[in-house]
Write an enzyme that holds these catalytic residues in place. Structure first.
Site, short mmCIF file in Angstrom:
data_model
loop_
_atom_site.label_atom_id
_atom_site.label_comp_id
_atom_site.label_asym_id
_atom_site.label_seq_id
_atom_site.Cartn_x
_atom_site.Cartn_y
_atom_site.Cartn_z
N SER A 188 4.14 4.15 1.22
CA SER A 188 3.25 3.78 0.11
C SER A 188 2.03 3.08 0.69
CB SER A 188 3.97 2.86 -0.85
OG SER A 188 3.01 2.22 -1.68
N HIS A 216 2.60 8.40 -0.35
CA HIS A 216 2.82 7.90 -1.71
C HIS A 216 1.61 7.06 -2.15
CE1 HIS A 216 5.46 6.69 -5.07
NE2 HIS A 216 4.92 5.50 -4.95
N ASP A 218 -0.07 4.89 -5.17
CA ASP A 218 0.23 4.14 -6.40
C ASP A 218 -1.04 3.93 -7.20
OD1 ASP A 218 3.10 3.52 -6.19
OD2 ASP A 218 2.48 2.50 -4.34
N MET A 221 -2.69 2.45 -10.42
CA MET A 221 -2.43 1.44 -11.47
C MET A 221 -3.71 1.18 -12.24
SD MET A 221 -0.14 -1.27 -9.32
CE MET A 221 1.01 -0.74 -8.05
N HIS A 226 1.91 8.47 -7.85
CA HIS A 226 2.75 7.72 -8.80
C HIS A 226 1.82 7.01 -9.77
CE1 HIS A 226 5.70 4.03 -9.18
NE2 HIS A 226 5.51 4.65 -10.34
N MET A 277 1.05 4.59 -12.67
CA MET A 277 1.51 3.46 -13.48
C MET A 277 0.36 3.15 -14.42
SD MET A 277 3.25 1.54 -10.28
CE MET A 277 2.44 2.72 -9.20
N MET A 285 12.71 3.40 -9.97
CA MET A 285 12.11 2.16 -9.44
C MET A 285 13.22 1.17 -9.09
SD MET A 285 8.90 2.69 -9.37
CE MET A 285 8.50 1.06 -8.73
N ASP A 293 11.87 3.81 -5.08
CA ASP A 293 10.61 3.12 -4.76
C ASP A 293 10.73 1.63 -5.08
OD1 ASP A 293 7.95 2.37 -4.44
OD2 ASP A 293 7.19 3.58 -6.11
C1 DX5 Z 1 5.27 -0.73 -6.78
C2 DX5 Z 1 4.89 0.58 -6.15
C3 DX5 Z 1 5.52 0.83 -4.83
C4 DX5 Z 1 5.19 -0.21 -3.79
C5 DX5 Z 1 6.35 -0.30 -2.85
O1 DX5 Z 1 4.76 -0.77 -8.07
O2 DX5 Z 1 5.24 1.67 -6.99
O3 DX5 Z 1 5.25 2.13 -4.36
O4 DX5 Z 1 4.04 0.07 -3.05
O5 DX5 Z 1 6.09 -1.32 -1.94
P1 DX5 Z 1 7.28 -2.03 -1.17
O6 DX5 Z 1 7.95 -0.97 -0.32
O7 DX5 Z 1 6.58 -3.07 -0.37
O8 DX5 Z 1 8.20 -2.60 -2.20
ZN ZN Z 2 5.11 3.74 -6.16
#
Ligand code: DX5
Ligand code: ZN
Length: 214
Positions: free
Chosen positions: A6, A31, A33, A35, A64, A66, A135, A173
């Site tokens: 990620s 990956h 993220d 947001m 991903h 969010m 998650m 994740d």
């Molecule tokens: C959290 C994200 C993850 C995050 C994971 O909302 O979806 O992908 O980056 O990071 P670690 O591995 O540090 O928990």
């Molecule tokens: Zn993620």
């Protein structure tokens, strides 16, 4: 076991370099993220950032979302042709319609469950997706503590998938590290996402090798 670093925990001042390094270290997916500051209390990467990421690697992207207003975001990011787009079922009233929208773009659809969302909600969805992302932290930030109840959810989802979609991929994740990776593998996970464990490790290749539990 496949590993999806990620990039939320990468060095954003040298993002292209970090993406290249982690790709050469054996990442199976990158990956990403996304947001929006509404679905989760954080904002991350817009499509221009992900264009730069895509240009830095041949490894397929795993986006991903969010976010609220998921179809709007699909239209904003679909030109990146990621391998997967995953979205949270907690946010979407018309889950099947959104799955079809993603597939119609030639992108593999996946749905995401927060730690408190039960697997039984997937009964009539699981046959239509290529992957489910479970998650193991509450989404929004990297570096949080792993929530172990995901191990039971993986087993429950594997049983459901056996009946409805034997080819289903299960991705996990949040808080993934070398201690819980063997447990996640044993429970039936196919893909592990890891941010801080990989990007805080001095040797990305060694970090990925450890997570693969080979
Ligand atoms: C959290 C994200 C993850 C995050 C994971 O909302 O979806 O992908 O980056 O990071 P670690 O591995 O540090 O928990
Ligand atoms: Zn993620």
């Amino acid at each position: 076991m496949k590993i999806a670093p990620s990039i939320l925990s990468a060095d954003f001042g040298n993002l292209a370099d970090d993406v290249k390094k982690v790709s050469e270290a054996g990442a199976d997916l990158i990956h990403c993220d996304v947001m929006d500051g509404h679905f989760v209390p954080n904002m991350t990467m817009g499509p221009m950032i992900l264009e730069a990421v895509k240009n830095a690697t041949d490894v397929p992207l795993d986006i991903h979302f969010m976010v609220e207003n998921i179809p709007f975001f699909i239209d904003m990011y679909k030109h990146l042709k990621p391998e997967f787009i995953s979205f949270h079922i907690e946010e979407e009233k018309h889950i099947n319609r959104v799955i079809q929208k993603i597939r119609s773009e030639g992108i593999r659809p996946a749905v995401v469950l927060n730690p408190a969302t039960p697997v039984c909600l997937l009964e009539y969805i699981v046959a239509d997706v290529d992957m489910v992302l479970l998650m193991s932290v509450n989404p929004g930030f990297g570096g949080q503590k792993f929530i172990p109840s995901v191990l039971d959810k993986i087993k429950e989802l594997r049983e459901l998938a056996q009946r409805k979609n034997p080819k289903l991929l299960i991705e996990v994740d949040g808080g993934v590290n070398d201690k819980n990776a063997p447990l996640l593998k044993e429970a039936g996970a196919d893909i592990l996402v890891a941010g801080s464990f990989i990007f805080k490790h001095p040797d990305y290749k060694e970090a990925i090798r450890k997570l693969k539990c080979e």
